[in-house]
Design a protein around this motif. Sequence first.
Motif, PDB file in Angstrom:
ATOM      1  N   ASN A 526      -8.150   2.675  -7.855  1.00  0.00           N
ATOM      2  CA  ASN A 526      -7.577   1.501  -7.172  1.00  0.00           C
ATOM      3  C   ASN A 526      -8.602   0.366  -7.108  1.00  0.00           C
ATOM      4  O   ASN A 526      -8.278  -0.808  -7.306  1.00  0.00           O
ATOM      5  CB  ASN A 526      -7.154   1.865  -5.741  1.00  0.00           C
ATOM      6  N   ALA A 530      -8.379  -3.346  -8.523  1.00  0.00           N
ATOM      7  CA  ALA A 530      -8.496  -4.544  -7.682  1.00  0.00           C
ATOM      8  C   ALA A 530      -9.520  -5.528  -8.237  1.00  0.00           C
ATOM      9  O   ALA A 530      -9.531  -6.705  -7.873  1.00  0.00           O
ATOM     10  CB  ALA A 530      -8.883  -4.131  -6.258  1.00  0.00           C
ATOM     11  N   ASP A 560     -15.540  -2.079  -3.190  1.00  0.00           N
ATOM     12  CA  ASP A 560     -15.437  -2.826  -4.451  1.00  0.00           C
ATOM     13  C   ASP A 560     -15.643  -4.301  -4.189  1.00  0.00           C
ATOM     14  O   ASP A 560     -15.758  -4.734  -3.039  1.00  0.00           O
ATOM     15  CB  ASP A 560     -14.070  -2.560  -5.104  1.00  0.00           C
ATOM     16  N   GLY A 564      -9.560  -7.597  -2.329  1.00  0.00           N
ATOM     17  CA  GLY A 564      -9.403  -7.322  -0.894  1.00  0.00           C
ATOM     18  C   GLY A 564      -7.940  -7.045  -0.556  1.00  0.00           C
ATOM     19  O   GLY A 564      -7.056  -7.107  -1.420  1.00  0.00           O
ATOM     20  N   ILE A 565      -7.698  -6.764   0.730  1.00  0.00           N
ATOM     21  CA  ILE A 565      -6.339  -6.389   1.147  1.00  0.00           C
ATOM     22  C   ILE A 565      -5.882  -7.360   2.233  1.00  0.00           C
ATOM     23  O   ILE A 565      -6.650  -7.627   3.172  1.00  0.00           O
ATOM     24  CB  ILE A 565      -6.339  -4.956   1.728  1.00  0.00           C
ATOM     25  N   ILE A 573      -0.582  -0.031   3.558  1.00  0.00           N
ATOM     26  CA  ILE A 573      -0.866   0.353   2.170  1.00  0.00           C
ATOM     27  C   ILE A 573      -0.870   1.869   1.998  1.00  0.00           C
ATOM     28  O   ILE A 573      -0.720   2.378   0.897  1.00  0.00           O
ATOM     29  CB  ILE A 573      -2.218  -0.227   1.645  1.00  0.00           C
ATOM     30  N   TYR A 578       4.359   1.979  -1.324  1.00  0.00           N
ATOM     31  CA  TYR A 578       3.858   0.599  -1.190  1.00  0.00           C
ATOM     32  C   TYR A 578       2.957   0.316  -2.391  1.00  0.00           C
ATOM     33  O   TYR A 578       1.963   0.998  -2.623  1.00  0.00           O
ATOM     34  CB  TYR A 578       3.064   0.419   0.116  1.00  0.00           C
ATOM     35  N   THR A 579       3.337  -0.674  -3.144  1.00  0.00           N
ATOM     36  CA  THR A 579       2.509  -1.036  -4.305  1.00  0.00           C
ATOM     37  C   THR A 579       2.632  -2.534  -4.583  1.00  0.00           C
ATOM     38  O   THR A 579       3.645  -3.148  -4.276  1.00  0.00           O
ATOM     39  CB  THR A 579       2.905  -0.225  -5.551  1.00  0.00           C
ATOM     40  N   THR A 580       1.573  -3.070  -5.120  1.00  0.00           N
ATOM     41  CA  THR A 580       1.628  -4.479  -5.546  1.00  0.00           C
ATOM     42  C   THR A 580       1.424  -4.569  -7.053  1.00  0.00           C
ATOM     43  O   THR A 580       1.295  -5.655  -7.603  1.00  0.00           O
ATOM     44  CB  THR A 580       0.521  -5.302  -4.836  1.00  0.00           C
ATOM     45  N   LYS A 581       1.396  -3.360  -7.682  1.00  0.00           N
ATOM     46  CA  LYS A 581       1.141  -3.346  -9.125  1.00  0.00           C
ATOM     47  C   LYS A 581       2.458  -3.225  -9.884  1.00  0.00           C
ATOM     48  O   LYS A 581       3.342  -2.473  -9.456  1.00  0.00           O
ATOM     49  CB  LYS A 581       0.233  -2.155  -9.475  1.00  0.00           C
ATOM     50  N   GLY A 584       2.869   0.273 -10.735  1.00  0.00           N
ATOM     51  CA  GLY A 584       2.368   1.204  -9.706  1.00  0.00           C
ATOM     52  C   GLY A 584       3.468   2.097  -9.134  1.00  0.00           C
ATOM     53  O   GLY A 584       4.655   1.778  -9.197  1.00  0.00           O
ATOM     54  N   THR A 585       3.037   3.211  -8.562  1.00  0.00           N
ATOM     55  CA  THR A 585       4.017   4.117  -7.921  1.00  0.00           C
ATOM     56  C   THR A 585       3.952   4.007  -6.406  1.00  0.00           C
ATOM     57  O   THR A 585       4.870   4.402  -5.695  1.00  0.00           O
ATOM     58  CB  THR A 585       3.726   5.586  -8.290  1.00  0.00           C
ATOM     59  N   GLY A 586       2.829   3.498  -5.911  1.00  0.00           N
ATOM     60  CA  GLY A 586       2.669   3.410  -4.449  1.00  0.00           C
ATOM     61  C   GLY A 586       2.478   4.774  -3.796  1.00  0.00           C
ATOM     62  O   GLY A 586       2.725   4.934  -2.600  1.00  0.00           O
ATOM     63  N   GLY A 588      -0.518   6.827  -4.581  1.00  0.00           N
ATOM     64  CA  GLY A 588      -1.934   7.248  -4.601  1.00  0.00           C
ATOM     65  C   GLY A 588      -2.541   7.335  -3.209  1.00  0.00           C
ATOM     66  O   GLY A 588      -3.146   8.350  -2.845  1.00  0.00           O
ATOM     67  N   LEU A 589      -2.366   6.273  -2.401  1.00  0.00           N
ATOM     68  CA  LEU A 589      -3.004   6.260  -1.072  1.00  0.00           C
ATOM     69  C   LEU A 589      -2.320   7.221  -0.100  1.00  0.00           C
ATOM     70  O   LEU A 589      -2.982   7.852   0.724  1.00  0.00           O
ATOM     71  CB  LEU A 589      -2.987   4.841  -0.499  1.00  0.00           C
ATOM     72  N   PHE A 615     -12.784   1.451   1.321  1.00  0.00           N
ATOM     73  CA  PHE A 615     -11.982   2.570   1.829  1.00  0.00           C
ATOM     74  C   PHE A 615     -12.936   3.646   2.323  1.00  0.00           C
ATOM     75  O   PHE A 615     -13.923   3.973   1.651  1.00  0.00           O
ATOM     76  CB  PHE A 615     -11.080   3.139   0.715  1.00  0.00           C
TER      77      PHE A 615
HETATM   78  P1  ADP Z   1      -0.498   2.214  -6.539  1.00  0.00           P
HETATM   79  O1  ADP Z   1      -1.929   2.247  -6.978  1.00  0.00           O
HETATM   80  O2  ADP Z   1       0.426   2.936  -7.433  1.00  0.00           O
HETATM   81  O3  ADP Z   1      -0.014   0.834  -6.238  1.00  0.00           O
HETATM   82  P2  ADP Z   1      -1.551   3.208  -4.149  1.00  0.00           P
HETATM   83  O4  ADP Z   1      -0.932   3.907  -3.022  1.00  0.00           O
HETATM   84  O5  ADP Z   1      -2.740   3.847  -4.720  1.00  0.00           O
HETATM   85  O6  ADP Z   1      -0.428   2.965  -5.170  1.00  0.00           O
HETATM   86  O7  ADP Z   1      -1.963   1.748  -3.654  1.00  0.00           O
HETATM   87  C1  ADP Z   1      -1.070   0.996  -2.909  1.00  0.00           C
HETATM   88  C2  ADP Z   1      -1.432  -0.447  -2.877  1.00  0.00           C
HETATM   89  O8  ADP Z   1      -2.588  -0.679  -2.065  1.00  0.00           O
HETATM   90  C3  ADP Z   1      -1.824  -1.034  -4.196  1.00  0.00           C
HETATM   91  O9  ADP Z   1      -0.686  -1.412  -4.946  1.00  0.00           O
HETATM   92  C4  ADP Z   1      -2.650  -2.207  -3.755  1.00  0.00           C
HETATM   93  O10 ADP Z   1      -1.824  -3.336  -3.446  1.00  0.00           O
HETATM   94  C5  ADP Z   1      -3.293  -1.755  -2.502  1.00  0.00           C
HETATM   95  N1  ADP Z   1      -4.695  -1.350  -2.763  1.00  0.00           N
HETATM   96  C6  ADP Z   1      -5.135  -0.116  -2.943  1.00  0.00           C
HETATM   97  N2  ADP Z   1      -6.468  -0.089  -3.116  1.00  0.00           N
HETATM   98  C7  ADP Z   1      -6.885  -1.387  -3.069  1.00  0.00           C
HETATM   99  C8  ADP Z   1      -8.157  -2.023  -3.185  1.00  0.00           C
HETATM  100  N3  ADP Z   1      -9.297  -1.362  -3.393  1.00  0.00           N
HETATM  101  N4  ADP Z   1      -8.185  -3.369  -3.055  1.00  0.00           N
HETATM  102  C9  ADP Z   1      -7.071  -4.058  -2.832  1.00  0.00           C
HETATM  103  N5  ADP Z   1      -5.830  -3.512  -2.684  1.00  0.00           N
HETATM  104  C10 ADP Z   1      -5.753  -2.178  -2.819  1.00  0.00           C
END
Ligand code: ADP
Length: 625
Positions: A526, A530, A560, A564-565, A573, A578-581, A584-586, A588-589, A615
């Motif tokens: 991630n 970013a 990193d 940022g978030i 997140i 929840y994803t902004t990619k 993405g699948t949302g 991972g976290l 994180f």
């Molecule tokens: P995915 O990677 O599939 O989007 P994740 O659950 O891993 O799903 O992440 C969710 C969202 O959290 C990401 O889409 C991103 O918007 C945000 N995010 C995660 N890690 C970071 C990071 N290091 N910096 C900024 N945003 C992050």
Amino acid sequence: MLRSLTIPSRQNASVFLCCLFGAIFATAGICSAQVAGRVPRVLILYPYDERIPATNIVGESTRVRLLEATAGKIDLFSEFLDLSRFPETPHVDRMARYLAEKYIDRRPDLVIALGKESTSFIVENRNAIAPNAKIVFGGFGSATANELHLPDDVVGALTEFEIRKTAEMAIGLQPNARQLVVIAGSAEFDKAWIDSAQEDLTGLPPNIQTTYLTGLSIDEFVERATALPPDTIIIVLTVLRDRTGRNFVPLNSLERIASAASAPVYGPYSTYLGHGIVGGNAATFESTGAAVASLAIDALAGRAITDVTVPQSYIADARQLQRWRLSEADLPLGTVVSFRERSLWEEYWKEIVAISVFVAAQSLVIVWLVFERRRRTAAELQARRRLLEVIHLNQSATAGALSASIAHELNQPLGAIRINAETAAIMLESKQPDLKLIQQILADIRDDDQRAGDIIDRMRGLLKKRSEVDWQEFDLNDVVRSVIHILHPEALRRNVVVSSVSSTQGLPVRADRVHVQQVILNLATNAMDAMLNASAAERNLVIQTAVTETNEKVEVSISDTGSGIPTDKLSSIFDAFYTTKPAGTGLGLSIARVIIEIYGGKIWADNRPEGGAVFRFVLPLAQYG
Ligand code: ADP
């Protein structure tokens, strides 16, 4: 039993009529004795002292019924004449004078005389003690009444005996009996009993031979009773005196005979019950009391009264029935069975039902709880399996994402191996090959093979599937190192500088190593995502490990220099999906959070003041886990 045993005889019709007329004339006397404005006075005369149960039972039964019938509006007096211990005339006269004096101001309206002694006493002294009173008696039969020559206005409840009914009851219980033995002593009373029984027992079934045993000593009675065949019916009347002249209380002589007898014993008195007889036909003392009371109530109410016969009933002792293996079903209808040993169920059925209901309810609850527990365990097992599958999918996805760069990384040692092998082959073709150099080349080939093997091992480790959590203790720094190795080619590809700041001390934690590695990989990939838009020179990924201040946990941070978030998304997140990619699948976290929580830790995100995100997660050190 009444000590003045009633002489057995049938009720005499002439006596009955005399009494009837006497009663009619007497009614006026009772009425005139009653004074308006006061409750009637009733004097109960007991023949003996207060220790004799028989008269006490009759008297008490009479008293209770009188109180019930008058709703307590009655003056009851009791006198114990003690005529058994003081039968002499001077005592009787003294007692008469005493009672005449005592009741001078409260003359009784009615006198109840229990037993023949009381009855003759009051009849002889009625003018002095209760001149206008009606007299009601009880406790003896019509033969005794005749002997006493009672005046016409003296009316009573007569106790009659029908020994034939006792015999018939015995025959019903012992249909195979061939012999009936009737026992009585040598006293006049005993002899009178035998005469009466002989008269009463004529015409019994012809297959039954009746024998009268009398004129024996008590020991002889016992001896004879012991030797009788078991299919005999024994009826004990009374043994007031035996052949030797010894006097007995009939109950005691009965007890001696019945306890030794080899066949069932029956008797005509209710008091015999419980002392060895199977049963008989008898008037109870309670029913005598009830009959006396109802005569008294009628007399007080001014109604005409005449002699009545106390109703008799069949009585039986359940223990004796059992002793002789006689069936209750063969008893005459309406027999009152006493001493029935109640079964455990009869005795405690309420408690048994209550306890059973309680136990049943408790068992149901237990079964339900066990069932629920099993269901929950099965559900938990299934949920855990699903989670492990999801984690594995996440691992596969990470492996897929890194596969291109890992394959690329693998190419390096493989390429080097190929070049080194070709070089060595060429060198071997020369006339004087440089063996030292070839040796060096082979060493390089071995090292490259080792590198390639390590890469493949890491890849395999990344893809390891779990059907159960593999709890193990490991150093978190080792995991960080292996993650850096796995990420290395991808980081190179993306121009990301990966560095680590590791705690110098060992960081033992207890968890599944592959799972924790997956968390760090998720956070690191991630972080690299970013930093996509950051300038190539500013793509820094730092993985840091440290022991927390309390020395109980280890903290891992992945920081990193990326985008940022958004502050309002710092916690959301971690929500699934929840994803902004764009691709993405949302997940991972959210998977990272589940893993960390399984192992007793916590995970959260922050923005770094200098830009980028950090994180962090903590896990308990192994000794505190
Ligand atoms: P995915 O990677 O599939 O989007 P994740 O659950 O891993 O799903 O992440 C969710 C969202 O959290 C990401 O889409 C991103 O918007 C945000 N995010 C995660 N890690 C970071 C990071 N290091 N910096 C900024 N945003 C992050």
